[in-house]
Design a protein around this motif. Structure first.
Motif, PDB file in Angstrom:
ATOM      1  N   TRP A 141      32.616  47.309  33.487  1.00  0.00           N
ATOM      2  CA  TRP A 141      33.190  46.876  34.754  1.00  0.00           C
ATOM      3  C   TRP A 141      33.450  48.108  35.611  1.00  0.00           C
ATOM      4  O   TRP A 141      33.944  49.120  35.106  1.00  0.00           O
ATOM      5  CB  TRP A 141      34.521  46.176  34.539  1.00  0.00           C
ATOM      6  CG  TRP A 141      34.453  44.772  34.014  1.00  0.00           C
ATOM      7  CD1 TRP A 141      33.428  44.178  33.349  1.00  0.00           C
ATOM      8  CD2 TRP A 141      35.488  43.803  34.095  1.00  0.00           C
ATOM      9  NE1 TRP A 141      33.763  42.895  33.016  1.00  0.00           N
ATOM     10  CE2 TRP A 141      35.029  42.645  33.464  1.00  0.00           C
ATOM     11  CE3 TRP A 141      36.761  43.813  34.636  1.00  0.00           C
ATOM     12  CZ2 TRP A 141      35.791  41.496  33.365  1.00  0.00           C
ATOM     13  CZ3 TRP A 141      37.534  42.663  34.531  1.00  0.00           C
ATOM     14  CH2 TRP A 141      37.036  41.518  33.908  1.00  0.00           C
ATOM     15  N   CYS A 142      33.183  48.025  36.883  1.00  0.00           N
ATOM     16  CA  CYS A 142      33.595  49.092  37.786  1.00  0.00           C
ATOM     17  C   CYS A 142      35.055  48.824  38.163  1.00  0.00           C
ATOM     18  O   CYS A 142      35.559  47.713  37.991  1.00  0.00           O
ATOM     19  CB  CYS A 142      32.701  49.162  39.017  1.00  0.00           C
ATOM     20  SG  CYS A 142      32.829  47.731  40.104  1.00  0.00           S
ATOM     21  N   PHE A 143      35.728  49.841  38.659  1.00  0.00           N
ATOM     22  CA  PHE A 143      37.133  49.675  39.013  1.00  0.00           C
ATOM     23  C   PHE A 143      37.301  48.601  40.087  1.00  0.00           C
ATOM     24  O   PHE A 143      38.272  47.843  40.064  1.00  0.00           O
ATOM     25  CB  PHE A 143      37.731  51.005  39.474  1.00  0.00           C
ATOM     26  CG  PHE A 143      39.219  50.937  39.621  1.00  0.00           C
ATOM     27  CD1 PHE A 143      40.043  51.066  38.524  1.00  0.00           C
ATOM     28  CD2 PHE A 143      39.797  50.709  40.855  1.00  0.00           C
ATOM     29  CE1 PHE A 143      41.423  50.972  38.652  1.00  0.00           C
ATOM     30  CE2 PHE A 143      41.168  50.621  40.991  1.00  0.00           C
ATOM     31  CZ  PHE A 143      41.988  50.754  39.889  1.00  0.00           C
ATOM     32  N   ASN A 144      36.345  48.516  41.000  1.00  0.00           N
ATOM     33  CA  ASN A 144      36.431  47.488  42.048  1.00  0.00           C
ATOM     34  C   ASN A 144      36.423  46.082  41.454  1.00  0.00           C
ATOM     35  O   ASN A 144      37.090  45.181  41.970  1.00  0.00           O
ATOM     36  CB  ASN A 144      35.307  47.649  43.066  1.00  0.00           C
ATOM     37  CG  ASN A 144      35.522  48.855  43.953  1.00  0.00           C
ATOM     38  OD1 ASN A 144      36.649  49.316  44.138  1.00  0.00           O
ATOM     39  ND2 ASN A 144      34.440  49.375  44.504  1.00  0.00           N
ATOM     40  N   LYS A 145      35.670  45.881  40.377  1.00  0.00           N
ATOM     41  CA  LYS A 145      35.649  44.562  39.723  1.00  0.00           C
ATOM     42  C   LYS A 145      37.011  44.259  39.113  1.00  0.00           C
ATOM     43  O   LYS A 145      37.500  43.126  39.212  1.00  0.00           O
ATOM     44  CB  LYS A 145      34.558  44.488  38.658  1.00  0.00           C
ATOM     45  CG  LYS A 145      34.556  43.143  37.949  1.00  0.00           C
ATOM     46  CD  LYS A 145      33.388  42.935  37.044  1.00  0.00           C
ATOM     47  CE  LYS A 145      33.567  41.590  36.368  1.00  0.00           C
ATOM     48  NZ  LYS A 145      32.378  40.899  36.075  1.00  0.00           N
ATOM     49  N   ILE A 146      37.629  45.266  38.505  1.00  0.00           N
ATOM     50  CA  ILE A 146      38.970  45.073  37.954  1.00  0.00           C
ATOM     51  C   ILE A 146      39.924  44.641  39.068  1.00  0.00           C
ATOM     52  O   ILE A 146      40.670  43.671  38.925  1.00  0.00           O
ATOM     53  CB  ILE A 146      39.471  46.358  37.262  1.00  0.00           C
ATOM     54  CG1 ILE A 146      38.692  46.586  35.957  1.00  0.00           C
ATOM     55  CG2 ILE A 146      40.979  46.295  36.989  1.00  0.00           C
ATOM     56  CD1 ILE A 146      38.953  47.911  35.292  1.00  0.00           C
ATOM     57  N   CYS A 147      39.889  45.359  40.177  1.00  0.00           N
ATOM     58  CA  CYS A 147      40.770  45.035  41.303  1.00  0.00           C
ATOM     59  C   CYS A 147      40.481  43.646  41.858  1.00  0.00           C
ATOM     60  O   CYS A 147      41.411  42.903  42.200  1.00  0.00           O
ATOM     61  CB  CYS A 147      40.647  46.091  42.398  1.00  0.00           C
ATOM     62  SG  CYS A 147      41.417  47.654  41.924  1.00  0.00           S
ATOM     63  N   THR A 148      39.214  43.289  41.928  1.00  0.00           N
ATOM     64  CA  THR A 148      38.848  41.955  42.415  1.00  0.00           C
ATOM     65  C   THR A 148      39.389  40.873  41.486  1.00  0.00           C
ATOM     66  O   THR A 148      39.933  39.861  41.944  1.00  0.00           O
ATOM     67  CB  THR A 148      37.316  41.831  42.559  1.00  0.00           C
ATOM     68  OG1 THR A 148      36.869  42.800  43.509  1.00  0.00           O
ATOM     69  CG2 THR A 148      36.896  40.439  42.984  1.00  0.00           C
ATOM     70  N   GLU A 149      39.258  41.081  40.183  1.00  0.00           N
ATOM     71  CA  GLU A 149      39.769  40.103  39.213  1.00  0.00           C
ATOM     72  C   GLU A 149      41.289  39.968  39.338  1.00  0.00           C
ATOM     73  O   GLU A 149      41.823  38.853  39.329  1.00  0.00           O
ATOM     74  CB  GLU A 149      39.387  40.496  37.778  1.00  0.00           C
ATOM     75  CG  GLU A 149      37.905  40.415  37.487  1.00  0.00           C
ATOM     76  CD  GLU A 149      37.341  39.009  37.600  1.00  0.00           C
ATOM     77  OE1 GLU A 149      38.018  38.045  37.185  1.00  0.00           O
ATOM     78  OE2 GLU A 149      36.213  38.866  38.107  1.00  0.00           O
ATOM     79  N   ILE A 150      41.984  41.093  39.444  1.00  0.00           N
ATOM     80  CA  ILE A 150      43.440  41.052  39.586  1.00  0.00           C
ATOM     81  C   ILE A 150      43.819  40.354  40.884  1.00  0.00           C
ATOM     82  O   ILE A 150      44.714  39.504  40.919  1.00  0.00           O
ATOM     83  CB  ILE A 150      44.032  42.474  39.515  1.00  0.00           C
ATOM     84  CG1 ILE A 150      43.795  43.086  38.132  1.00  0.00           C
ATOM     85  CG2 ILE A 150      45.526  42.448  39.844  1.00  0.00           C
ATOM     86  CD1 ILE A 150      44.122  44.565  38.041  1.00  0.00           C
ATOM     87  N   GLU A 151      43.140  40.701  41.957  1.00  0.00           N
ATOM     88  CA  GLU A 151      43.407  40.079  43.270  1.00  0.00           C
ATOM     89  C   GLU A 151      43.214  38.574  43.204  1.00  0.00           C
ATOM     90  O   GLU A 151      44.024  37.806  43.738  1.00  0.00           O
ATOM     91  CB  GLU A 151      42.480  40.694  44.332  1.00  0.00           C
ATOM     92  CG  GLU A 151      42.670  40.152  45.725  1.00  0.00           C
ATOM     93  CD  GLU A 151      43.970  40.563  46.392  1.00  0.00           C
ATOM     94  OE1 GLU A 151      44.551  39.728  47.091  1.00  0.00           O
ATOM     95  OE2 GLU A 151      44.416  41.709  46.192  1.00  0.00           O
ATOM     96  N   ASN A 152      42.151  38.128  42.536  1.00  0.00           N
ATOM     97  CA  ASN A 152      41.852  36.701  42.435  1.00  0.00           C
ATOM     98  C   ASN A 152      42.908  35.916  41.669  1.00  0.00           C
ATOM     99  O   ASN A 152      43.088  34.717  41.898  1.00  0.00           O
ATOM    100  CB  ASN A 152      40.481  36.479  41.801  1.00  0.00           C
ATOM    101  CG  ASN A 152      39.337  36.854  42.715  1.00  0.00           C
ATOM    102  OD1 ASN A 152      39.502  36.956  43.932  1.00  0.00           O
ATOM    103  ND2 ASN A 152      38.176  37.094  42.126  1.00  0.00           N
TER     104      ASN A 152
END
Length: 158
Positions: A141-152
């Motif tokens: 996972w890229c860090f942006n994907k982590i942030c997107t998952e958390i945001e969602n």
């Protein structure tokens, strides 16, 4: 796919909550409440702080060291030097001099002392860093994907 928050809460399972409650000398139900609040709060801070090279580096280290392989000892305050360093670096990067602002509301919400909350934070920080690090290193996972998952999922734990 399991959600980040739920996956992290699952890592702090009943056995680990029991161990942690013995260490911090607080009721299990209060430690469970505090653990959930700590996880949610850290995830919120990650969203707020955003994608920094320092945080990515800490998570890369956590994933490469596989600090979750001995997760049980973290909740017994028998963490390895690597686990402690990752947890300290993670906490310091995200909270800096605002740690007291982070601790007080969690302690109040959970009905436990501030020192017990600080000890729980030192247990849970390497677990969060290790989990997110594993997502980056092992699951690619890229860090942006982590942030997107958390945001969602933030409405579910905020």
């Amino acid at each position: 796919m399991a959600q980040v928050f739920d996956s992290l809460k699952a890592l702090m399972n009943t056995e680990r909550i029991t161990r942690a409650s013995r260490v911090v000398e607080e009721k299990e139900s209060n430690v469970s409440t505090a653990s959930s609040a700590i996880i949610a709060s850290f995830l919120g801070v990650i969203l707020k702080k955003g994608n920094t090279p320092q945080l990515r580096n800490i998570l890369d280290q956590a994933g490469n060291l596989d600090i979750l392989s001995d997760i049980g000892n973290i909740c017994d305050e028998k963490a390895t030097g690597e686990q402690l360093k990752i947890g300290d670096d993670f906490t310091q990067h995200l909270l800096g001099d605002k740690a007291a602002d982070f601790t007080a509301p969690i302690a109040a919400k959970a009905g436990i002392s501030k020192p017990a909350t600080n000890r729980l934070i030192s247990m849970i920080a390497p677990i969060i860093a290790g989990y997110l690090g594993n997502k980056m290193v092992r699951d690619k996972w890229c860090f942006n994907k982590i942030c997107t998952e958390i945001e969602n999922e933030k409405n579910g734990f905020a």
